[in-house]
Design an enzyme around this catalytic site. Structure first.
Site, PDB file in Angstrom:
ATOM      1  N   GLY A  60      11.244  -8.439  -4.410  1.00  0.00           N
ATOM      2  CA  GLY A  60       9.787  -8.466  -4.506  1.00  0.00           C
ATOM      3  C   GLY A  60       9.098  -7.824  -3.309  1.00  0.00           C
ATOM      4  O   GLY A  60       7.913  -8.084  -3.049  1.00  0.00           O
ATOM      5  N   SER A 111      10.605  -4.377   5.660  1.00  0.00           N
ATOM      6  CA  SER A 111      11.917  -4.327   6.328  1.00  0.00           C
ATOM      7  C   SER A 111      12.957  -5.091   5.508  1.00  0.00           C
ATOM      8  O   SER A 111      12.626  -6.048   4.812  1.00  0.00           O
ATOM      9  CB  SER A 111      11.811  -4.958   7.720  1.00  0.00           C
ATOM     10  OG  SER A 111      13.084  -5.032   8.295  1.00  0.00           O
ATOM     11  N   HIS A 112      14.205  -4.638   5.621  1.00  0.00           N
ATOM     12  CA  HIS A 112      15.309  -5.405   5.026  1.00  0.00           C
ATOM     13  C   HIS A 112      16.225  -5.957   6.122  1.00  0.00           C
ATOM     14  O   HIS A 112      17.369  -6.307   5.868  1.00  0.00           O
ATOM     15  CB  HIS A 112      16.145  -4.513   4.095  1.00  0.00           C
ATOM     16  CG  HIS A 112      15.435  -4.102   2.840  1.00  0.00           C
ATOM     17  ND1 HIS A 112      14.713  -4.983   2.070  1.00  0.00           N
ATOM     18  CD2 HIS A 112      15.349  -2.904   2.208  1.00  0.00           C
ATOM     19  CE1 HIS A 112      14.200  -4.331   1.028  1.00  0.00           C
ATOM     20  NE2 HIS A 112      14.568  -3.074   1.092  1.00  0.00           N
ATOM     21  N   SER A 137      18.478  -6.823 -11.058  1.00  0.00           N
ATOM     22  CA  SER A 137      17.464  -5.866 -10.597  1.00  0.00           C
ATOM     23  C   SER A 137      18.108  -4.772  -9.746  1.00  0.00           C
ATOM     24  O   SER A 137      17.799  -3.572  -9.886  1.00  0.00           O
ATOM     25  CB  SER A 137      16.405  -6.628  -9.787  1.00  0.00           C
ATOM     26  OG  SER A 137      15.394  -5.764  -9.379  1.00  0.00           O
ATOM     27  N   TYR A 190      10.151 -15.332  -4.619  1.00  0.00           N
ATOM     28  CA  TYR A 190       9.624 -14.461  -5.680  1.00  0.00           C
ATOM     29  C   TYR A 190       9.114 -15.318  -6.830  1.00  0.00           C
ATOM     30  O   TYR A 190       8.061 -15.050  -7.407  1.00  0.00           O
ATOM     31  CB  TYR A 190      10.761 -13.544  -6.146  1.00  0.00           C
ATOM     32  CG  TYR A 190      10.439 -12.632  -7.303  1.00  0.00           C
ATOM     33  CD1 TYR A 190      10.001 -11.331  -7.071  1.00  0.00           C
ATOM     34  CD2 TYR A 190      10.594 -13.051  -8.620  1.00  0.00           C
ATOM     35  CE1 TYR A 190       9.719 -10.480  -8.128  1.00  0.00           C
ATOM     36  CE2 TYR A 190      10.314 -12.201  -9.684  1.00  0.00           C
ATOM     37  CZ  TYR A 190       9.877 -10.922  -9.435  1.00  0.00           C
ATOM     38  OH  TYR A 190       9.596 -10.081 -10.484  1.00  0.00           O
ATOM     39  N   SER A 225      -0.800  -7.379 -10.211  1.00  0.00           N
ATOM     40  CA  SER A 225       0.006  -7.790 -11.367  1.00  0.00           C
ATOM     41  C   SER A 225       1.015  -6.698 -11.681  1.00  0.00           C
ATOM     42  O   SER A 225       0.805  -5.511 -11.359  1.00  0.00           O
ATOM     43  CB  SER A 225      -0.888  -8.028 -12.583  1.00  0.00           C
ATOM     44  OG  SER A 225      -1.413  -6.788 -13.018  1.00  0.00           O
TER      45      SER A 225
HETATM   46  P1  A3P Z   1      13.013  -6.361 -11.752  1.00  0.00           P
HETATM   47  O1  A3P Z   1      13.970  -5.230 -11.518  1.00  0.00           O
HETATM   48  O2  A3P Z   1      13.703  -7.663 -12.023  1.00  0.00           O
HETATM   49  O3  A3P Z   1      11.967  -6.053 -12.773  1.00  0.00           O
HETATM   50  P2  A3P Z   1      11.789  -4.685  -4.573  1.00  0.00           P
HETATM   51  O4  A3P Z   1      10.388  -4.211  -4.435  1.00  0.00           O
HETATM   52  O5  A3P Z   1      12.227  -5.623  -3.482  1.00  0.00           O
HETATM   53  O6  A3P Z   1      12.715  -3.542  -4.778  1.00  0.00           O
HETATM   54  O7  A3P Z   1      11.858  -5.600  -5.871  1.00  0.00           O
HETATM   55  C1  A3P Z   1      11.802  -5.025  -7.142  1.00  0.00           C
HETATM   56  C2  A3P Z   1      11.570  -6.103  -8.166  1.00  0.00           C
HETATM   57  O8  A3P Z   1      10.229  -6.605  -8.045  1.00  0.00           O
HETATM   58  C3  A3P Z   1      11.688  -5.521  -9.593  1.00  0.00           C
HETATM   59  O9  A3P Z   1      12.229  -6.596 -10.382  1.00  0.00           O
HETATM   60  C4  A3P Z   1      10.219  -5.227  -9.910  1.00  0.00           C
HETATM   61  O10 A3P Z   1       9.964  -5.110 -11.284  1.00  0.00           O
HETATM   62  C5  A3P Z   1       9.575  -6.480  -9.303  1.00  0.00           C
HETATM   63  N1  A3P Z   1       8.129  -6.306  -9.137  1.00  0.00           N
HETATM   64  C6  A3P Z   1       7.464  -5.245  -8.615  1.00  0.00           C
HETATM   65  N2  A3P Z   1       6.135  -5.467  -8.672  1.00  0.00           N
HETATM   66  C7  A3P Z   1       5.969  -6.689  -9.249  1.00  0.00           C
HETATM   67  C8  A3P Z   1       4.814  -7.477  -9.583  1.00  0.00           C
HETATM   68  N3  A3P Z   1       3.579  -7.024  -9.377  1.00  0.00           N
HETATM   69  N4  A3P Z   1       5.019  -8.688 -10.149  1.00  0.00           N
HETATM   70  C9  A3P Z   1       6.266  -9.141 -10.375  1.00  0.00           C
HETATM   71  N5  A3P Z   1       7.391  -8.447 -10.081  1.00  0.00           N
HETATM   72  C10 A3P Z   1       7.242  -7.233  -9.521  1.00  0.00           C
END
Ligand code: A3P
Length: 313
Positions: A60, A111-112, A137, A190, A225
């Protein structure tokens, strides 16, 4: 000059390594870590009001970057790419320094890094996501970004053998879990963000010292969203044209649906390390439930925050 050449050399090696994902994942993370350590040691200085958004990949991060930017800008969509306004600090080197210095406070960074590697002296928002959903994911991320061609089973094996760029999920989460109650750490999941986005935005605002205009809150909720962010997808990932979507589904529970019993069992040991520690740290079971991906029902996780704000001054 020679320092800059060395940094470029490390970057090129890191990028080459990231291309050959399977075996080179850990080498890539090690090179990126080395590069970041040099940058942090010699050049980058935190400000006390900086806010680092820290996650294990696919938990997230981009969502929290958008929340942070929406709060900071009062709902502006006037940005080319999210990383222009909330930079990915682990990938920054000397060339980015003037850009980072020019950002207005409070600066937000993505950051990770683990707790040990992140630069001290700032504030940190840590977002954790349940491992099963992270695994699914991350698998789709590898299909989209890393030219990975294997199946989910091959990917889960890579994940538990720590052959992805993210390294060990348990090690990452544990490094932050120990500090979850520190005054300069906001520890969120998340799943709780999903369960209560307006509440999350309020908490992030309070923690980051940003005055939230309650009248604008519905706009910020809308713009953070998943449906809205999907419409602006190119601003969250420039490599969109490849195949698939970076802002994908944004759901909870996909891990349970997509991973069969064998794959869930393969993740269990990694997951258990974190759950065992959570049980020791919090005998009420609330922390363990949060880490399992259950959103809190009674707002218990928000209790410590007013104190944090006071201590932050
Ligand atoms: P999914 O692959 O399960 O859909 P990161 O940004 O750390 O790479 O995380 C990506 C994940 O966050 C993806 O999950 C993505 O769809 C989800 N994501 C991105 N924006 C979002 C939002 N506004 N609400 C909920 N989930 C979101």
């Amino acid at each position: 000059m020679h320092r800059r050449l060395l940094d470029y050399g490390i970057t090129v090696l890191g990028l080459l390594a990231s291309g050959v994902w399977g075996l080179m994942g850990p080498l890539h993370s090690l090179l990126m870590r080395l590069r970041w350590k040099r940058f942090r040691m010699y050049q980058f200085k935190t400000r006390p009001d900086d806010v680092f958004i820290v996650t294990y990949p696919k938990s997230g991060t981009t969502w929290m970057q958008m929340i942070a930017w929406q709060l900071k800008s009062g709902g502006s969509l006037d940005f080319r790419h999210i990383e222009d306004v909330v930079p990915f600090i682990d990938r920054c080197g000397p060339a980015e320094l003037p850009r980072l210095e020019a950002l207005e406070s409070p600066r937000f960074f993505k950051s990770h890094l683990s707790y040990e590697d992140v630069p001290p002296g700032a504030r940190y928002i840590y977002v954790v996501r349940n491992l099963k959903d992270v695994a699914v994911s991350y698998y789709y991320h590898h299909l989209l970004m890393e030219d990975f061609r294997g199946g989910l089973d091959v990917f889960v094996k890579m994940l538990v053998n720590r052959r992805t760029n993210g390294g060990s999920w348990a090690r990452h989460v544990l490094s932050w879990l120990e500090h979850r109650n520190a005054p300069n750490v906001l520890f969120l999941s998340y799943e709780e963000m999903q369960a209560d986005l307006p509440g999350t935005i309020r908490r992030v605002a309070q923690f980051s010292g940003i005055a939230l205009d309650e009248e604008r809150l519905p706009l910020l909720v809308e713009q953070c969203s998943v449906a809205f962010m999907k419409k602006l997808e190119a601003r969250f990932d420039p490599r969109l044209s490849r195949r698939g979507n970076f802002v994908r589904k944004g759901e909870t529970g996909e891990g349970l649906r997509e991973l069969d019993a064998t794959l869930q069992a393969a993740l269990a040991a990694e997951e258990q390390q974190v759950l065992d520690r959570a049980r020791v740290l919090d005998s009420s079971g609330a922390l363990e439930r949060l880490l399992r991906g259950e959103a809190p029902t009674n707002g218990a996780a928000t209790e410590a925050e007013p104190q944090k704000q006071q201590k932050m001054g």
